[in-house]
Design a protein around this motif. Structure first.
Motif, PDB file in Angstrom:
ATOM      1  N   GLU A 163      20.455  51.987  33.818  1.00 59.09           N
ATOM      2  CA  GLU A 163      20.542  52.051  32.357  1.00 59.09           C
ATOM      3  C   GLU A 163      21.387  53.217  31.873  1.00 59.09           C
ATOM      4  O   GLU A 163      21.470  53.478  30.664  1.00 59.09           O
ATOM      5  CB  GLU A 163      19.125  52.135  31.761  1.00 59.09           C
ATOM      6  CG  GLU A 163      18.257  50.941  32.104  1.00 59.09           C
ATOM      7  CD  GLU A 163      16.868  51.011  31.488  1.00 59.09           C
ATOM      8  OE1 GLU A 163      16.672  51.840  30.567  1.00 59.09           O
ATOM      9  OE2 GLU A 163      15.984  50.249  31.929  1.00 59.09           O
TER      10      GLU A 163
ATOM     11  N   ASN B  86      26.633  51.027  26.162  1.00 62.07           N
ATOM     12  CA  ASN B  86      26.056  50.928  27.492  1.00 62.07           C
ATOM     13  C   ASN B  86      26.659  49.750  28.251  1.00 62.07           C
ATOM     14  O   ASN B  86      27.030  48.727  27.657  1.00 62.07           O
ATOM     15  CB  ASN B  86      24.544  50.749  27.412  1.00 62.07           C
ATOM     16  CG  ASN B  86      23.822  52.032  27.033  1.00 62.07           C
ATOM     17  OD1 ASN B  86      24.447  53.087  26.892  1.00 62.07           O
ATOM     18  ND2 ASN B  86      22.523  51.952  26.856  1.00 62.07           N
TER      19      ASN B  86
ATOM     20  N   THR C 249      25.896  46.723  30.165  1.00 61.34           N
ATOM     21  CA  THR C 249      24.703  45.887  30.192  1.00 61.34           C
ATOM     22  C   THR C 249      24.926  44.635  31.031  1.00 61.34           C
ATOM     23  O   THR C 249      26.043  44.328  31.456  1.00 61.34           O
ATOM     24  CB  THR C 249      24.319  45.455  28.770  1.00 61.34           C
ATOM     25  OG1 THR C 249      25.355  44.591  28.259  1.00 61.34           O
ATOM     26  CG2 THR C 249      24.149  46.661  27.848  1.00 61.34           C
TER      27      THR C 249
ATOM     28  N   ASP D 214      24.851  41.656  29.917  1.00 56.28           N
ATOM     29  CA  ASP D 214      25.770  40.785  29.174  1.00 56.28           C
ATOM     30  C   ASP D 214      27.223  41.086  29.533  1.00 56.28           C
ATOM     31  O   ASP D 214      28.056  40.169  29.624  1.00 56.28           O
ATOM     32  CB  ASP D 214      25.570  40.952  27.664  1.00 56.28           C
ATOM     33  CG  ASP D 214      24.395  40.148  27.132  1.00 56.28           C
ATOM     34  OD1 ASP D 214      24.163  39.047  27.653  1.00 56.28           O
ATOM     35  OD2 ASP D 214      23.733  40.626  26.196  1.00 56.28           O
TER      36      ASP D 214
ATOM     37  N   ALA E 184      22.222  36.876  31.485  1.00 58.77           N
ATOM     38  CA  ALA E 184      21.476  38.118  31.302  1.00 58.77           C
ATOM     39  C   ALA E 184      20.034  37.745  31.005  1.00 58.77           C
ATOM     40  O   ALA E 184      19.741  37.159  29.955  1.00 58.77           O
ATOM     41  CB  ALA E 184      22.069  38.941  30.172  1.00 58.77           C
TER      42      ALA E 184
ATOM     43  N   GLU F  28      18.246  43.137  29.217  1.00 59.58           N
ATOM     44  CA  GLU F  28      19.399  43.961  28.876  1.00 59.58           C
ATOM     45  C   GLU F  28      20.052  44.536  30.131  1.00 59.58           C
ATOM     46  O   GLU F  28      21.281  44.680  30.193  1.00 59.58           O
ATOM     47  CB  GLU F  28      18.985  45.093  27.941  1.00 59.58           C
ATOM     48  CG  GLU F  28      20.165  45.887  27.412  1.00 59.58           C
ATOM     49  CD  GLU F  28      19.776  46.914  26.356  1.00 59.58           C
ATOM     50  OE1 GLU F  28      20.695  47.523  25.760  1.00 59.58           O
ATOM     51  OE2 GLU F  28      18.559  47.106  26.111  1.00 59.58           O
ATOM     52  N   TYR F  29      19.224  44.819  31.143  1.00 55.73           N
ATOM     53  CA  TYR F  29      19.745  45.398  32.377  1.00 55.73           C
ATOM     54  C   TYR F  29      19.340  44.558  33.594  1.00 55.73           C
ATOM     55  O   TYR F  29      19.194  45.079  34.692  1.00 55.73           O
ATOM     56  CB  TYR F  29      19.259  46.838  32.530  1.00 55.73           C
ATOM     57  CG  TYR F  29      19.732  47.725  31.409  1.00 55.73           C
ATOM     58  CD1 TYR F  29      21.039  48.206  31.383  1.00 55.73           C
ATOM     59  CD2 TYR F  29      18.896  48.052  30.344  1.00 55.73           C
ATOM     60  CE1 TYR F  29      21.501  49.001  30.346  1.00 55.73           C
ATOM     61  CE2 TYR F  29      19.353  48.846  29.300  1.00 55.73           C
ATOM     62  CZ  TYR F  29      20.648  49.314  29.305  1.00 55.73           C
ATOM     63  OH  TYR F  29      21.099  50.097  28.258  1.00 55.73           O
TER      64      TYR F  29
END
Length: 569
Positions: free
Chosen positions: A110, A119, A121, A123, A148, A151-152
């Motif tokens: 992260e 960030n 990610t 996505d 995805a 988020e991570y």
């Protein structure tokens, strides 16, 4: 999480005197010379050199061809870093990965950010894989989709039964070099290789801050005007890198001899020249997996005949070729070529010369016999061998081969070109190019090394770049290359995998799609005077030490921040 198949010993450190007697030994050499190594001009920069193309030709779309700056290995975050010494994928942007019910689940750190401050990610990695799909990259031969799931958290689906090792080798060595800020709104769906990236958005800890026709400059992302901070930027206790162009290997050598450079990611240096380098220069001999081969246009007479290709093999003394270049810089000429790298052939065949495989040693009588079977006399075949003149090791090897062919009775000459192999493939019938896709983890998985030789789509997505056929008749059997590789991609038991590898390796050995000349060590250099490193770390055996060592979370004794390369006081 890391995956390991085997380990090897690449940690020998040899002195100048031992280096002479241990030519060909694997490891890191502390090379001595008559000059004291000041390196880098005595400033707080890492002054590096590079050859082959000058910064005016830099572009940052990694799909656009081979003229991609090596600075990218510092600027862009590796999903994971492949450590060649240990055959492992070391966690980095991707912290861990698991397989479950036809899915590969990857967990991202992260802490990574783009230069824009956003960030990195899951996505973003899905977006990168969409670009890869448009570019017909190898990973999409094996997977069905990517999404995805957090988020991570990135989840990749693949058909049940797909070989999981192949997926990992195809995917985990990727760099996060496809920032949405650079790519969104561009015509990447239709022409991903045509997208021009002049102002790269880094995901790694350094960013591009200056770019001239002579050098590129990158600096740690800590308080830079045009880049957001990066969590790894404090690993650097120097100002950044200045990578300066040198017009050919010889001029790069002189920079080392004069103490004017702190390192280069990859540079061929023969043993005699190496003796002149400052004693504090660390040389890492990294098994490169790839090397020089002679390729043929398989649709052109007489090279479409197996016997003629074999005859050329028997006309060359490949050990002598390696000696002419410098034995310590090359691993082997593969006496019985299989299509596998030197590092993997023992694992799959238990021998560098498997039973039943042809060993191609120089035998002019055998060459004449084969040519007679094909309806030729040796002297009536013209061989014009095309090679890149600025690649000094390949140029020397090519010139030696031309001498061998003429001595055997061929009508041979050299055709030196200013461009690299990618620039002349379609304009010649017999030419020098690589035999394996080096610089990537997949080089050490036989699926990919065999695919590169037998099905190669690197230079042409529609057909083999050398017009090699899709089916081959061998010992009364028709071997369908596409079908065999597809079976390999879905093989999940060792016995089936080995059967396929042996069958395709016999095609490489007997049908001679190309002639293996050498397999190389990559020679990578860091000046140990101005920069302290852990020269025995397995992280030194990766692509590339000068860019990767500062990123490592391990620490050197006496320093407050992590990183395995530090500027000395």
């Amino acid at each position: 999480m890391v995956r390991s198949q085997r380990s090897g010993d690449y940690s020998d450190i040899v002195s100048r005197r031992k280096f002479v007697s241990l030519a060909g030994a694997t490891g890191v050499a502390a090379v001595a010379g008559c000059l004291d190594g000041g390196g880098g001009g005595g400033n707080d920069w890492f002054d590096a050199t590079q050859v082959n193309f000058d910064p005016s030709n830099y572009h940052w779309n990694l799909l656009a061809g081979w003229e991609i700056p090596q600075d990218r290995f510092g600027m862009f975050a590796q999903w994971t870093q492949y450590l060649i010494k240990e055959d492992t994928f070391h966690s980095h942007l991707i912290k861990e990965w698991t397989h479950e019910n036809g899915k590969m689940i990857l967990t991202l750190s992260e802490e990574f950010t783009w230069g824009s401050g956003d960030n990195v990610t899951a996505d973003d990695l899905v977006f990168q894989l969409d670009i890869f799909k448009a570019a017909d990259k190898a990973i999409w031969q094996f997977i069905e989709g990517a999404e995805a799931t957090g988020e991570y958290e990135l989840t990749i689906s693949y058909p049940e039964g797909t070989n999981k090792d192949i997926i990992e080798y195809a995917l985990l060595g990727t760099q996060a070099a496809y920032s949405p800020e650079n790519w969104e709104g561009m015509n990447w769906e239709e022409d991903p290789a045509g997208v021009e990236i002049l102002d790269p958005d880094p995901s790694g800890p350094i960013g591009l801050t200056d770019h001239t026709d002579n050098y590129a400059q990158t600096e740690p992302r800590d308080g830079l005007d045009d880049h957001a901070d990066h969590h790894l930027a404090d690993h650097y206790n120097w100002e950044g890198y200045r990578v300066k162009h040198r017009d050919g290997n010889n001029k790069a050598h002189q920079s080392f001899i004069n103490g004017d450079t702190d390192g280069q990611h990859s540079l061929f240096v023969d043993p005699d020249v190496l003796q002149q380098f400052p004693e504090e220069i660390h040389e890492f001999r990294i098994p490169g997996g790839f090397g020089m081969a002679i390729w043929f246009d398989h649709e052109t007479e007489p090279w479409n005949q197996r016997e003629v290709r074999q005859a050329l093999y028997y006309s060359i003394n490949r050990e002598s070729v390696i000696t002419s270049v410098g034995e310590s810089t090359k691993i082997s000429h593969h006496p019985a070529p299989t299509g596998l790298t030197w590092e993997t052939v023992d694992e799959w065949f238990d021998s560098k010369e498997p039973d039943g495989f042809t060993v191609y040693e120089r035998d002019v009588d055998k060459a004449e016999e084969l040519l007679s079977e094909a309806g030729y006399d040796m002297g009536e075949i013209t061989v014009e061998l095309t090679y890149p003149q600025s690649w000094s090791d390949w140029a020397t090897a090519a010139q030696t081969i031309v001498d061998h062919l003429n001595d055997a009775g061929w009508d041979a000459s050299g055709d030196p070109r200013k461009e690299g192999p990618g620039g002349y493939l379609e304009s010649t019938d017999v030419y020098v190019a690589r035999h394996t896709d080096g610089g990537k983890p997949r080089m050490n998985h036989p699926y990919f090394s065999l695919d590169f030789i037998l099905r190669n789509r690197t230079f042409n997505t529609e057909k083999h770049f050398a017009n090699y056929p899709t089916t081959v008749e061998l010992d009364g059997e028709t071997i369908d290359i596409e079908a065999e590789l597809q079976a390999f991609a879905t093989a999940n038991d060792e016995a089936t995998e080995k059967e396929i590898v042996e069958r395709l390796a016999r095609v490489v050995n007997e049908d001679v799609p190309c002639i293996y000349v050498t397999e190389k060590y990559e020679q990578s250099f860091i000046h140990g005077g101005p920069f302290e490193i852990d020269a025995e770390s397995p992280h030194c055996y990766s692509y590339w030490p000068l860019w990767w060592l500062p990123k490592v979370d391990e620490s050197l004794d006496g320093y407050d921040t992590p990183g395995l390369m530090k500027k000395t006081d």
